[in-house]
Design a protein around this motif. Structure first.
Motif, mmCIF file in Angstrom:
data_model
loop_
_atom_site.group_PDB
_atom_site.id
_atom_site.type_symbol
_atom_site.label_atom_id
_atom_site.label_comp_id
_atom_site.label_asym_id
_atom_site.label_seq_id
_atom_site.Cartn_x
_atom_site.Cartn_y
_atom_site.Cartn_z
ATOM 1 N N LEU B 7 -60.125 21.111 -21.399
ATOM 2 C CA LEU B 7 -58.780 20.696 -20.981
ATOM 3 C C LEU B 7 -58.793 19.387 -20.213
ATOM 4 C CD1 LEU B 7 -57.217 24.159 -20.056
ATOM 5 C CD2 LEU B 7 -56.561 22.659 -21.950
ATOM 6 N N GLU B 10 -56.146 16.824 -20.942
ATOM 7 C CA GLU B 10 -54.841 17.177 -20.379
ATOM 8 C C GLU B 10 -54.805 16.853 -18.882
ATOM 9 O OE1 GLU B 10 -52.050 18.341 -21.832
ATOM 10 O OE2 GLU B 10 -53.096 17.928 -23.719
ATOM 11 N N LYS B 13 -54.102 13.353 -17.852
ATOM 12 C CA LYS B 13 -52.746 12.822 -18.023
ATOM 13 C C LYS B 13 -51.901 12.938 -16.757
ATOM 14 C CE LYS B 13 -52.317 14.349 -22.857
ATOM 15 N NZ LYS B 13 -51.667 15.418 -23.636
ATOM 16 N N ALA B 316 -51.911 24.515 -24.455
ATOM 17 C CA ALA B 316 -52.568 23.229 -24.661
ATOM 18 C C ALA B 316 -53.796 23.374 -25.561
ATOM 19 C CB ALA B 316 -52.961 22.614 -23.322
ATOM 20 N N GLN B 331 -50.759 20.473 -30.734
ATOM 21 C CA GLN B 331 -50.854 21.437 -29.626
ATOM 22 C C GLN B 331 -49.490 22.098 -29.463
ATOM 23 O OE1 GLN B 331 -52.320 18.119 -27.158
ATOM 24 N NE2 GLN B 331 -53.558 19.676 -26.106
ATOM 25 N N ASP B 334 -46.643 20.870 -27.193
ATOM 26 C CA ASP B 334 -45.828 19.699 -27.535
ATOM 27 C C ASP B 334 -44.551 20.035 -28.289
ATOM 28 O OD1 ASP B 334 -47.388 17.837 -26.237
ATOM 29 O OD2 ASP B 334 -48.706 17.512 -27.959
ATOM 30 N N PRO B 614 -46.778 16.146 -19.645
ATOM 31 C CA PRO B 614 -48.149 15.673 -19.372
ATOM 32 C C PRO B 614 -48.728 16.184 -18.059
ATOM 33 C CG PRO B 614 -46.548 13.882 -19.126
ATOM 34 C CD PRO B 614 -45.807 15.039 -19.722
ATOM 35 N N ILE B 617 -50.523 21.047 -17.130
ATOM 36 C CA ILE B 617 -51.826 21.656 -16.832
ATOM 37 C C ILE B 617 -52.179 21.443 -15.362
ATOM 38 C CG2 ILE B 617 -54.311 21.535 -17.326
ATOM 39 C CD1 ILE B 617 -52.700 22.867 -19.534
#
Lengths: 680, 680
Positions: B7, B10, B13, B316, B331, B334, B614, B617
């Motif tokens: 991850l 993620e 981001k 994710a 994913q 999204d 974004p 996570i």
């Protein structure tokens, strides 16, 4: 006191003929008689006992299921049951088992996709259960997107075989019921590769286990995927994991007659490894789809009606508050807040029943036409399937299952604390029906398919293409876009035309609004993704319209029996007005009704609750469920709840001894302040 | 591959400082440090392993819980943990056990209701766990209506004792946790009878089991009530049944300091059997109530955040559809449809956290004032508790727990099929939190109490009595009844004042409408019953306003850390606008907003989803949950889901043997057509 009917006072209040309502619920006198007879047969057979499920460990539980499945099959043979009776028997045994997949997926897959030759070879074996089959489609990394499956079936022209292989961990087959421990065979979905070319996903009959010693065949790794939600529930099923290491099968085990799953493709592989398309028409696929959805809707009405039956009976037994001068407290069914939660679910159970019945008719109608085998003479079927695409490829069923799940949970909450006990039957019911939301296609994915169809229907309105079937109302879109409801008093909401029009207007306006938004995007797919949440809501509005309109259609029929039709009219009103209240925002924001009219609908709804209340117990009696099938102390027919709850408690294994195992090691040292030195 | 963070892309981001957000979530740097340290302590101790819960039988499961409780207590003593740390340790052990009731109900009941003398006698024993106590209130036939309890405590002046008795089957104590197999003592609620007169329900300390051999004392029948919803879940708890056959206890075991439960009554029984009222002021009760509700809200935010953490991380990891040219699929996080379901729950987790924090402050504030013991000098506390009555006696907590339960289920569905596996952790989480909806008062009953308070507040507006606390906005009712939102573009919905005003207007208008309806009835109670469903909706509107306003209050504070406050502003916007969309019908029918404004709110909501995506996570990382506490393969910190799911599967007992138990007896005879003669 055994034998006393504590709910008799409630039953005496009923204003309609319960026996006639049982026929309406069953669908026909014959259907009622078969159900009634088979359910009693199961209930009276101690081998089908199920009240001990929650306390069994996984191995014991599973072994018990194998035993029941064998006993059921034995009875089916001994009693020479018809196919209909046999399927009812499995239904009333009420325990998920490998046989569900054998009869429900494996056999239909061969019938639907096998050539004449393949059917002749495999079906007799399956019909006699000389082989046991399952349906191996989903993989660890791939669910809804069937075209994304990774398992490969590579044709080897040298040996005239397919090589089935799991190239990655995520390509492991994962979830298929009956696969983990029992099935000898499977229909396996894999990517067809010939001559280095990928031809997409197709079905293959693969033997998994030896018919001699039940061991997995060479190259096959197979097992159970572990515990699932709930105590008994789906843990009686051996959902499985399966990996192939270059397993070879003969070419004639590729299902060739009609190769499809959701996507439509017709293909055969020749001896030389050439792929040849044949010309079976696309329409054939709709039949299977209608069948699967129709059975899901039908299951939904069964499960919901079970939960409603339990909650309704217990609501009449349970008393709380409202006692004056030490008298009896008030039955909770008499509280408006209880009614406002319970009665819409009761109405939904009936609504789903009737939409399920209509889908069954639709399926028979479509099938009969297709079986004539003269595809070119089926313009009617074509129009029908095209118009009903939104329903068949998708969503009423799906929305229903989601509602169903919430409905079962709501019934559990309506039973207060005792609904949390396994002996209430509701946790099991919930855990068993939870997966229906996901299998046979994720809800949201399918609702988006409906939405796509709705937007397409609207875009074609200009071209003179007339929408048919469940989208026929779109043909009156101009009227529906600007009509205003003329409801002026609460009773106006009892008129079918008034209700139907606002449901049509709401659905049409929401779909049109979506279509307009999408038309602003240069790339429609981008718009579709961006606005998918709104599209889902439009699809829901459309599906609710279908259910409401099929309930009204039912009421157009001749329904005999004293007071039966009036009760159904009340339930239909509750179903529609409850939805209207719940989705007030849609109706108001699209201007279909005014706030004043919404408030009048609510007044009418309250009045309908009062009307249905004295009939509620009789309305759930009409489902004709045995206490065995209900499997709930709270939902007992005789209402004798408390002594039985008390009795059940003592059966828990924890009560085997007065002092629990672990007391001497872990509790006593604590009480005696000797924990410091204790070895734990 | 161990050690790889799947991850990481993620996490990279994120547009804010996750470490600072962890402090915000925990409430303070110190709270964070304690939580962090204790959760790691628990996670690293193999005795606290919990991944095997689903496959254990009831007896084994229960014994395992006893072991963990003993081990936890041992560690607490060895490490000399503070009260705060000990309670955190029990929290992270994350398994319902008798200790929950001992520390959470038994000890507080004695502290709250025992005299000085009683506290001196019983508390030291309880603090050292030389006795183990539970809280025996509910009965087989009596839940929410405490005043309806049937158990009696009759004073016998000849021996200076109370005789505790269960006169009927429905008076059996039923549900108390820790009662069934472990507790040595209980606070038992029973009707106080002196001289033939019924003085209502009061609490008594009763010894249940011998401290020597753990056997029930004479006259006491006691056991476990049986399996409950879920695999492990609350089956680790010995919820119990208890009957008294004229059990005698000394007079000084009646809790006399402050005899109350929800109803407020202060009473002592003298040696002669006279009942004497003392003059402890009514306000004292509010402290306890605020405490219980505050801990429920706090538990709600924990449970929901756990589920959201699992669903967000898995969203994710999971990819489905959208692959072009054989590349990676999209994913699922999204997809807008996933976002529209997941992000409101993420926002709710934060919203509940902050309202819980505020309630904690409120509790401390109230307690400090009460502890001064000079009741007459607490006008501030009086005003506060009066104004906050709607919150404290009832409902935010309650509405939250219902939302919580739905939220956990929604998270499970968002994980697709794999969420149905026990190894996802979500079934357990759901089953454990299901009962919060019912215990501590049925939701609906409590919401009706809020509604009653709202209607009363409105009726007193004319009399010049100024509403305070969470009902202060009612003071501006004239403005709120006629104001119109001036939102003209989507961004206007980002202004706190704009959002607050429409929530206030909606709540005020719904309450006023109810008050007007009720005023038409000559018997107001009758009107209250008839319109209770509407009253519940008004109460919900009021409670949602409270949560929204407390989130806005939080944002008024100084919140350090790069990008932290902007993220919280986004979440607050999502929470409020999601509610506005969901309850559109309320806002439109009361004329607070126009359909156009509702549509703009929806546009803004969609934009906020894109902004939070974004960061999602990192926002769940901020909860700082260990993999042990999460207990979910799908929610693993490193995102390494599929290999671990595969690994877990093989641990199921069904996989102990390749050929399952039962094959030879039940499957083979079927395959070999030898069932007819088989003995099943």
């Amino acid at each position: 006191m055994e034998g006393v009917d504590y709910l008799a006072p409630e039953r005496n209040k009923a204003q309609f003929d319960v026996e006639e309502m049982k026929i309406v619920w069953a669908g026909s006198r014959n259907a009622f008689e078969v159900s009634d007879r088979i359910s009693r047969l199961v209930a009276s057979d101690p081998a089908f006992r199920k009240d001990n499920r929650a306390v069994l460990g996984r191995k014991e539980l599973f072994k018990n299921t194998l035993k029941k499945a064998a006993h059921a099959w034995k009875r089916i043979i001994e009693l020479r049951l018809t196919e209909e009776e046999a399927s009812k028997l499995r239904f009333y045994v009420d325990e998920p088992a490998f046989t569900d997949l054998h009869w429900g997926m494996f056999v239909p897959a061969i019938k639907g996709q096998g050539t004449e030759e393949q059917q002749q070879k495999w079906l007799p074996l399956a019909y006699k259960m000389q082989i046991i089959g399952c349906y191996a489609q989903t993989e660890l990394g791939h669910g809804s997107n069937v075209q994304g499956l990774e398992t490969t079936a590579t044709f080897d022209p040298q040996t005239d075989e397919f090589v089935i292989h799991s190239p990655t961990l995520t390509s492991s087959k994962w979830w298929p019921g009956g696969l983990g421990k029992v099935s000898t065979h499977a229909v396996v979905y894999a990517r067809l590769i010939t001559d280095g070319q990928d031809h997409g996903v197709h079905g293959f009959i693969v033997q998994l286990r030896s018919l001699d010693d039940h061991l997995p065949l060479p190259g096959i790794t197979i097992g159970d995927i572990g515990m699932k939600f709930g105590n008994g529930a789906y843990n009686t099923m051996d959902n499985g994991v399966l990996r192939f290491d270059n397993v070879r099968i003969p070419r004639n085990q590729m299902l060739m007659r009609l190769v499809l799953f959701r996507s439509i493709m017709v293909l055969q592989v020749t001896r030389e490894g050439k792929c040849v398309r044949s010309n079976v028409p696309r329409q054939l696929v709709y039949g299977t789809m209608v069948y699967v959805r129709q059975s899901i809707v039908s299951d939904a009405s069964c499960a919901l009606s079970r939960a409603v039956c339990i909650a309704t009976r217990y609501s009449a037994v349970r008393r709380q508050f409202g006692s004056t001068n030490g008298g009896l407290e008030t039955q909770v069914i008499d509280y408006k807040t209880q009614q406002a939660r319970l009665f819409p679910l009761l109405a939904s159970a009936y609504a789903f029943r009737f939409v399920g019945e209509w889908l069954k008719w639709l399926y028979m109608d479509v099938t009969q036409r297709l079986q004539a085998n003269d595809f070119s003479t089926l313009p009617e079927a074509h129009a029908c399937t095209a118009g009903l695409k939104s329903l068949t490829t998708s969503a009423t069923a799906v929305k229903l299952t989601s509602l169903l799940q919430d409905g079962i949970e709501e019934c559990r909450k309506l039973c207060g604390g005792h609904g949390y006990l396994c002996s209430s039957g509701l946790p099991e019911l919930f855990a068993v029906y939870v997966p229906t939301c996901t299998y046979e296609g994720d809800n949201i994915v399918l609702l988006l398919q409906v939405a796509r169809h709705l937007v397409k229907t609207i875009s074609q309105l200009g071209s003179g293409k007339k929408p048919v079937g469940t989208t026929a109302y779109m043909g009156r879109v101009e009227h529906l876009m600007q009509c205003r409801s003329d409801v002026q008093k609460a009773e106006d909401w009892l008129k079918p035309n008034v209700v139907l029009e606002v449901f049509e207007a709401r659905a049409a306006r929401m779909s049109v609004a979506c279509a307009q938004t999408l038309s602003k995007f240069t790339n429609p797919e981008e718009g579709f993704l961006e606005h998918s949440a709104d599209l889902v809501e439009a699809a829901v509005a459309h599906c609710q319209l279908i259910v409401v309109s099929k309930f009204f259609d039912k009421l157009q029929q001749d329904i005999p029996g004293k007071g039966v039709k009036p009760q159904l009219q009340i339930l239909c009103g509750i179903y529609a007005l409850f939805l209207l209240h719940k989705h007030q925002g849609d109706f108001l924001s699209t201007g279909c009704i005014t706030p004043k009219q919404a408030s009048l609908a609510n007044d009418q709804l309250r009045s309908l609750y009062s009307q249905v209340c004295p009939n509620a117990i009789a309305l759930v009696d009409a489902f004709n469920y045995t206490d065995h099938y209900l499997g709930s102390v709270l939902g007992r027919y005789d209402g004798n709840v408390y002594p039985k709850l008390y009795e059940e408690a003592w059966k828990d294994p924890l009560n085997d001894s007065v002092v629990p195992a672990g007391y001497h090691e872990y509790v006593r040292p604590m009480l005696k302040q000797q924990l410091r030195n204790a070895r734990l």
